[in-house]
Motif scaffolding. Structure first.
Motif, PDB file in Angstrom:
ATOM      1  N   PHE A   1      11.434  -8.205  -2.579  1.00  0.00           N
ATOM      2  CA  PHE A   1      11.213  -6.793  -2.832  1.00  0.00           C
ATOM      3  C   PHE A   1      10.015  -6.613  -3.753  1.00  0.00           C
ATOM      4  O   PHE A   1       9.622  -7.531  -4.468  1.00  0.00           O
ATOM      5  N   LEU A   2       9.461  -5.422  -3.740  1.00  0.00           N
ATOM      6  CA  LEU A   2       8.325  -5.086  -4.588  1.00  0.00           C
ATOM      7  C   LEU A   2       8.737  -4.009  -5.576  1.00  0.00           C
ATOM      8  O   LEU A   2       9.448  -3.061  -5.219  1.00  0.00           O
ATOM      9  N   ILE A   3       8.275  -4.147  -6.816  1.00  0.00           N
ATOM     10  CA  ILE A   3       8.574  -3.160  -7.848  1.00  0.00           C
ATOM     11  C   ILE A   3       7.412  -3.139  -8.829  1.00  0.00           C
ATOM     12  O   ILE A   3       6.559  -4.037  -8.830  1.00  0.00           O
TER      13      ILE A   3
ATOM     14  N   GLY B   1      -7.857   4.468  -4.807  1.00  0.00           N
ATOM     15  CA  GLY B   1      -7.751   3.136  -5.359  1.00  0.00           C
ATOM     16  C   GLY B   1      -6.354   2.543  -5.317  1.00  0.00           C
ATOM     17  O   GLY B   1      -6.170   1.374  -5.662  1.00  0.00           O
ATOM     18  N   TYR B   2      -5.366   3.310  -4.866  1.00  0.00           N
ATOM     19  CA  TYR B   2      -3.999   2.805  -4.791  1.00  0.00           C
ATOM     20  C   TYR B   2      -3.878   1.638  -3.822  1.00  0.00           C
ATOM     21  O   TYR B   2      -2.992   0.783  -3.948  1.00  0.00           O
ATOM     22  N   ASP B   3      -4.762   1.584  -2.826  1.00  0.00           N
ATOM     23  CA  ASP B   3      -4.682   0.570  -1.781  1.00  0.00           C
ATOM     24  C   ASP B   3      -5.527  -0.666  -2.106  1.00  0.00           C
ATOM     25  O   ASP B   3      -5.864  -1.448  -1.217  1.00  0.00           O
ATOM     26  N   ALA B   4      -5.817  -0.880  -3.375  1.00  0.00           N
ATOM     27  CA  ALA B   4      -6.617  -2.035  -3.774  1.00  0.00           C
ATOM     28  C   ALA B   4      -5.733  -3.218  -4.141  1.00  0.00           C
ATOM     29  O   ALA B   4      -4.596  -3.046  -4.540  1.00  0.00           O
TER      30      ALA B   4
ATOM     31  N   ALA C   1      -1.724  -1.594  -4.935  1.00  0.00           N
ATOM     32  CA  ALA C   1      -0.967  -2.477  -4.048  1.00  0.00           C
ATOM     33  C   ALA C   1      -0.876  -3.889  -4.613  1.00  0.00           C
ATOM     34  O   ALA C   1       0.161  -4.550  -4.527  1.00  0.00           O
ATOM     35  N   SER C   2      -1.955  -4.372  -5.205  1.00  0.00           N
ATOM     36  CA  SER C   2      -1.984  -5.746  -5.718  1.00  0.00           C
ATOM     37  C   SER C   2      -1.253  -5.900  -7.042  1.00  0.00           C
ATOM     38  O   SER C   2      -0.853  -7.008  -7.414  1.00  0.00           O
ATOM     39  N   ALA C   3      -1.058  -4.802  -7.769  1.00  0.00           N
ATOM     40  CA  ALA C   3      -0.396  -4.876  -9.069  1.00  0.00           C
ATOM     41  C   ALA C   3       1.119  -5.042  -8.947  1.00  0.00           C
ATOM     42  O   ALA C   3       1.771  -5.549  -9.866  1.00  0.00           O
ATOM     43  N   LEU C   4       1.693  -4.621  -7.829  1.00  0.00           N
ATOM     44  CA  LEU C   4       3.137  -4.659  -7.647  1.00  0.00           C
ATOM     45  C   LEU C   4       3.664  -6.091  -7.712  1.00  0.00           C
ATOM     46  O   LEU C   4       3.003  -7.028  -7.284  1.00  0.00           O
TER      47      LEU C   4
ATOM     48  N   VAL D   1       0.833  -1.200   0.000  1.00  0.00           N
ATOM     49  CA  VAL D   1       0.000   0.000   0.000  1.00  0.00           C
ATOM     50  C   VAL D   1       0.874   1.259   0.000  1.00  0.00           C
ATOM     51  O   VAL D   1       0.629   2.208  -0.759  1.00  0.00           O
ATOM     52  N   ASP D   2       1.898   1.274   0.847  1.00  0.00           N
ATOM     53  CA  ASP D   2       2.774   2.444   0.911  1.00  0.00           C
ATOM     54  C   ASP D   2       3.528   2.642  -0.399  1.00  0.00           C
ATOM     55  O   ASP D   2       3.713   3.780  -0.862  1.00  0.00           O
TER      56      ASP D   2
END
Length: 254
Positions: free
Chosen positions: A55-57, A251-254, A69-72, A22-23
Motif C-alpha cells: 500500500f501507499l501512504i 508537480g504532483y505527478d513527479a 507520486a515519488s514521495a509516497l 500519481v492518482d
C-alpha cells in the motif's frame, strides 16, 4: 525527503504502481486545494496493484500540498516500510486504513479527513440529516463508527470494519470523515459529496434547528435512488479535477 523533495521513482516501479502513486498524490493535492487538510495529520492510502498486498501512504511530516507520486511510502498490511526511503509513516494513521484495505477488496483508495464541518456533523447525535440534496443522495451510503481515541489500538480495526460494512462512506464519531473507492475518482467524488453535505448541514443548523426544513419523504426516496449513480459522476469529474491540479498545483505527478 524532509526538504520536500523526492527522487523520481517512475523508472523503478511498475506501470501499475506508478499510476496508483500519481492518482494518490492527486488526491492529497485536491484535499489541500479544497482546504480540507489538517497540517501533517490525516491520511489517504492506495493499494498497489499486484499480489504482494502493498500500500501507499504519505510520509509523516509532509504537507498535503507538497505531496508527489515519488514521495509516497510503500508499506505492507502491518505498516512496515517495504521500499528504500528516508521517509517514515505515522503508524496510528495506517491503523484505520489497513483495516479497510484488508477487509474490503473494493477499497483500493481510502480517504480520511478531519475537516471542521465533517467533525462537526460527526459530533452531532443525529448524524447526517436529509437537509440538502447532497445529504439526500448519500442517505444509504453513510456508516457510523464510535470514537475510541487515537487509532493506536489494533483491536479497533475489527469494530471499524464491522461498522463500515459494505458502505463507501463513514462518519467517525467525534473524529472525522472516511471514504473508500475502487478508483481514486470514486473515493474523491464520494468524499466531495459527503464533505459538502456536512458543510451545508453545519450552515443550516447554525441558527438553530427550530425552522430548518427536512427534505420531504417522497423527495428523500427519489433522491436515494438517484444517489446510486454517483459512481458514474466520478468518471466525469476526475479528469476535470486533474486539469484543476495542473493549473493550480502542478508537480504532483513527479
Amino acid at each position: 525527503m524532509a526538504d520536500g523533495h523526492a527522487q523520481s521513482l517512475k523508472s523503478r516501479v511498475s506501470e501499475g504502481e506508478w499510476r496508483a502513486r500519481v492518482d494518490l498524490a492527486a488526491l492529497y493535492r485536491l484535499v489541500a486545494l479544497h482546504g480540507w487538510d489538517d497540517m501533517i495529520f490525516t491520511h489517504i492510502s492506495a493499494r498497489v496493484p499486484g499480489p504482494e498486498h502493498h500500500f501507499l501512504i504519505n510520509p509523516y511530516g509532509w504537507y498535503f500540498e507538497e505531496m508527489t507520486a515519488s514521495a509516497l511510502v510503500k508499506v505492507d498490511l502491518e505498516g512496515n516500510v517495504v521500499q528504500e526511503t528516508t521517509g517514515f509513516i505515522n503508524p496510528a494513521g495506517f491503523t484505520i486504513h489497513s483495516a479497510v484495505h484488508a477487509a474490503r477488496e473494493d477499497a483500493h483508495y481510502v480517504i480520511h479527513l478531519h475537516t471542521t464541518a465533517g467533525v462537526g456533523v460527526a459530533s452531532q447525535a443525529h448524524g447526517l440529516l436529509p437537509l440538502s440534496q447532497n445529504a439526500c443522495l448519500l442517505q444509504d451510503q453513510v456508516a457510523y463508527h464510535g470514537y475510541e481515541g487515537l487509532a493506536l489500538n489494533h483491536d479497533e480495526r475489527e469494530r471499524l470494519v464491522a461498522d463500515l460494512g459494505d458502505k463507501s462512506l463513514m462518519l467517525l464519531r467525534n473524529h472525522g470523515t472516511l471514504a473508500v473507492g475502487q478508483t481514486a475518482a470514486a473515493a474523491w467524488v464520494g468524499m466531495f459529496f459527503l464533505e459538502r453535505a456536512c458543510a451545508q448541514q453545519v450552515a443550516a443548523l447554525s441558527g438553530g434547528r427550530e425552522h430548518v426544513l427536512i427534505a420531504p419523504e417522497a423527495a428523500q426516496a427519489e433522491t436515494r435512488e438517484q444517489g446510486k449513480g454517483i459512481g458514474f459522476v466520478s468518471s466525469l469529474a476526475w479528469p476535470g479535477a486533474l486539469r484543476l491540479l495542473d493549473r493550480k498545483s502542478p508537480g504532483y505527478d513527479a
